[in-house]
Design an enzyme around this catalytic site. Sequence first.
Site, PDB file in Angstrom:
ATOM      1  N   HIS A 167      -6.598 -15.702 -40.408  1.00  0.00           N
ATOM      2  CA  HIS A 167      -5.459 -15.251 -41.223  1.00  0.00           C
ATOM      3  C   HIS A 167      -5.644 -15.702 -42.666  1.00  0.00           C
ATOM      4  O   HIS A 167      -6.111 -16.817 -42.911  1.00  0.00           O
ATOM      5  CB  HIS A 167      -4.145 -15.835 -40.684  1.00  0.00           C
ATOM      6  CG  HIS A 167      -3.793 -15.336 -39.317  1.00  0.00           C
ATOM      7  ND1 HIS A 167      -3.003 -14.230 -39.102  1.00  0.00           N
ATOM      8  CD2 HIS A 167      -4.174 -15.775 -38.084  1.00  0.00           C
ATOM      9  CE1 HIS A 167      -2.900 -14.031 -37.799  1.00  0.00           C
ATOM     10  NE2 HIS A 167      -3.597 -14.944 -37.161  1.00  0.00           N
ATOM     11  N   GLU A 177      -2.363  -6.260 -40.452  1.00  0.00           N
ATOM     12  CA  GLU A 177      -3.187  -6.829 -39.389  1.00  0.00           C
ATOM     13  C   GLU A 177      -4.613  -6.282 -39.385  1.00  0.00           C
ATOM     14  O   GLU A 177      -4.834  -5.086 -39.613  1.00  0.00           O
ATOM     15  CB  GLU A 177      -2.571  -6.568 -38.007  1.00  0.00           C
ATOM     16  CG  GLU A 177      -1.421  -7.482 -37.688  1.00  0.00           C
ATOM     17  CD  GLU A 177      -1.148  -7.573 -36.196  1.00  0.00           C
ATOM     18  OE1 GLU A 177      -2.109  -7.467 -35.404  1.00  0.00           O
ATOM     19  OE2 GLU A 177       0.022  -7.757 -35.837  1.00  0.00           O
ATOM     20  N   GLY A 187       0.215 -14.552 -36.959  1.00  0.00           N
ATOM     21  CA  GLY A 187       0.389 -14.548 -38.414  1.00  0.00           C
ATOM     22  C   GLY A 187       1.580 -15.377 -38.850  1.00  0.00           C
ATOM     23  O   GLY A 187       1.532 -16.080 -39.867  1.00  0.00           O
ATOM     24  N   CYS A 197       3.794 -10.177 -36.415  1.00  0.00           N
ATOM     25  CA  CYS A 197       2.511 -10.740 -35.989  1.00  0.00           C
ATOM     26  C   CYS A 197       2.772 -12.188 -35.610  1.00  0.00           C
ATOM     27  O   CYS A 197       3.122 -13.006 -36.482  1.00  0.00           O
ATOM     28  CB  CYS A 197       1.481 -10.644 -37.124  1.00  0.00           C
ATOM     29  SG  CYS A 197      -0.125 -11.362 -36.718  1.00  0.00           S
ATOM     30  N   CYS A 242      -3.280 -13.090 -29.385  1.00  0.00           N
ATOM     31  CA  CYS A 242      -2.169 -12.249 -29.845  1.00  0.00           C
ATOM     32  C   CYS A 242      -0.863 -12.922 -29.427  1.00  0.00           C
ATOM     33  O   CYS A 242      -0.577 -13.036 -28.224  1.00  0.00           O
ATOM     34  CB  CYS A 242      -2.265 -10.853 -29.260  1.00  0.00           C
ATOM     35  SG  CYS A 242      -0.957  -9.758 -29.847  1.00  0.00           S
TER      36      CYS A 242
HETATM   37  N1  API Z   1      -4.774  -8.002 -35.198  1.00  0.00           N
HETATM   38  C1  API Z   1      -5.014  -9.334 -34.623  1.00  0.00           C
HETATM   39  C2  API Z   1      -4.628  -9.372 -33.127  1.00  0.00           C
HETATM   40  C3  API Z   1      -3.119  -9.172 -32.912  1.00  0.00           C
HETATM   41  C4  API Z   1      -2.338 -10.329 -33.425  1.00  0.00           C
HETATM   42  C5  API Z   1      -0.835 -10.108 -33.571  1.00  0.00           C
HETATM   43  N2  API Z   1      -0.312  -8.829 -33.196  1.00  0.00           N
HETATM   44  C6  API Z   1      -0.043 -11.238 -32.951  1.00  0.00           C
HETATM   45  O1  API Z   1       1.090 -11.017 -32.489  1.00  0.00           O
HETATM   46  O2  API Z   1      -0.551 -12.395 -32.988  1.00  0.00           O
HETATM   47  C7  API Z   1      -6.499  -9.708 -34.779  1.00  0.00           C
HETATM   48  O3  API Z   1      -7.340  -8.814 -34.800  1.00  0.00           O
HETATM   49  O4  API Z   1      -6.778 -10.901 -34.864  1.00  0.00           O
END
Ligand code: API
Length: 279
Positions: free
Chosen positions: A163, A212, A224, A221, A71
Amino acid sequence: MSFTKMHGIGNDYIYINCMESVPDRLPELAEEMSDRHFGVGGDGIVLICPSDKADFRMRMFNNDGSEARMCGNASRCIAKYVHDHKLTDKTCISLETLSGIKVLSLNMSPSGEVESVTVDMGEPELNAGLVPVRSTTEKMVEEPVATSCGEVRVTAVSMGNPHGVVFVDRIEDVPFETLGPELEKHSMWPDRANIEFLQIISPSEARMRVWERGTGETLACGTGACASAVAAALTGRCGREVTIHLRGGDLHIRWANNGHVMMTGGATEVFEGNYYRQR
Ligand SMILES: N[C@H](CCC[C@H](N)C(=O)O)C(=O)O
């Protein structure tokens, strides 16, 4: 249970200091605390834990209770947290995550405040089998995917988590609430995926809206934004240094010559509190 509410340009998580102990039933705790009516409210929870491989260890759970391997926004907030709460006096901090060790560099203001954090996010993974994504090609670059809204072209990149990047002419024209969840759960992803819609503004600037995995729409994100910057550079739409405008703010991404993706952005502490577990 004491907690700290923080956000990385609007991607808001509940941070729990687990240097002494770790709560049990973490997926249930994530769902419960993240509820914006019956809990604290957030995109998920982030645990700050000890590590025998790095200065600290991060565990991160989406608001559906699923644990993520990386994250980006949370890693910046952890860097700020451990500095401001005096868990370290270092300004270059190593963080163990499920996707490997990340290096966090604090960018300090003259008055000694954390102005922003730069995270070495490591190298992107483009091999389809390792993203992972089911693809007839070794890398999934703008491959056509049939959806209920017509054909879209997806570029698959992993930043430790999967992604799917979709280039669009105008973000406003995207049927986001339909296409986001449909692509998140599409059968091409063995483990679901985070979905980014990217509108190119110039070779060094883009706008992004993100759906997400395990959370739904977030205002930002970090992984992302990195995946999107890599996809934009890979397809010749942008250079290797780009500012991504997200709903919650901006991130600066640089795909360095050593292959590592460097992400710089803010981290904000909003409030602290005490939480009483409901179940
Ligand atoms: N939902 C993402 C994790 C959070 C990623 C995002 N909030 C960031 O800042 O990188 C997943 O399940 O891979």
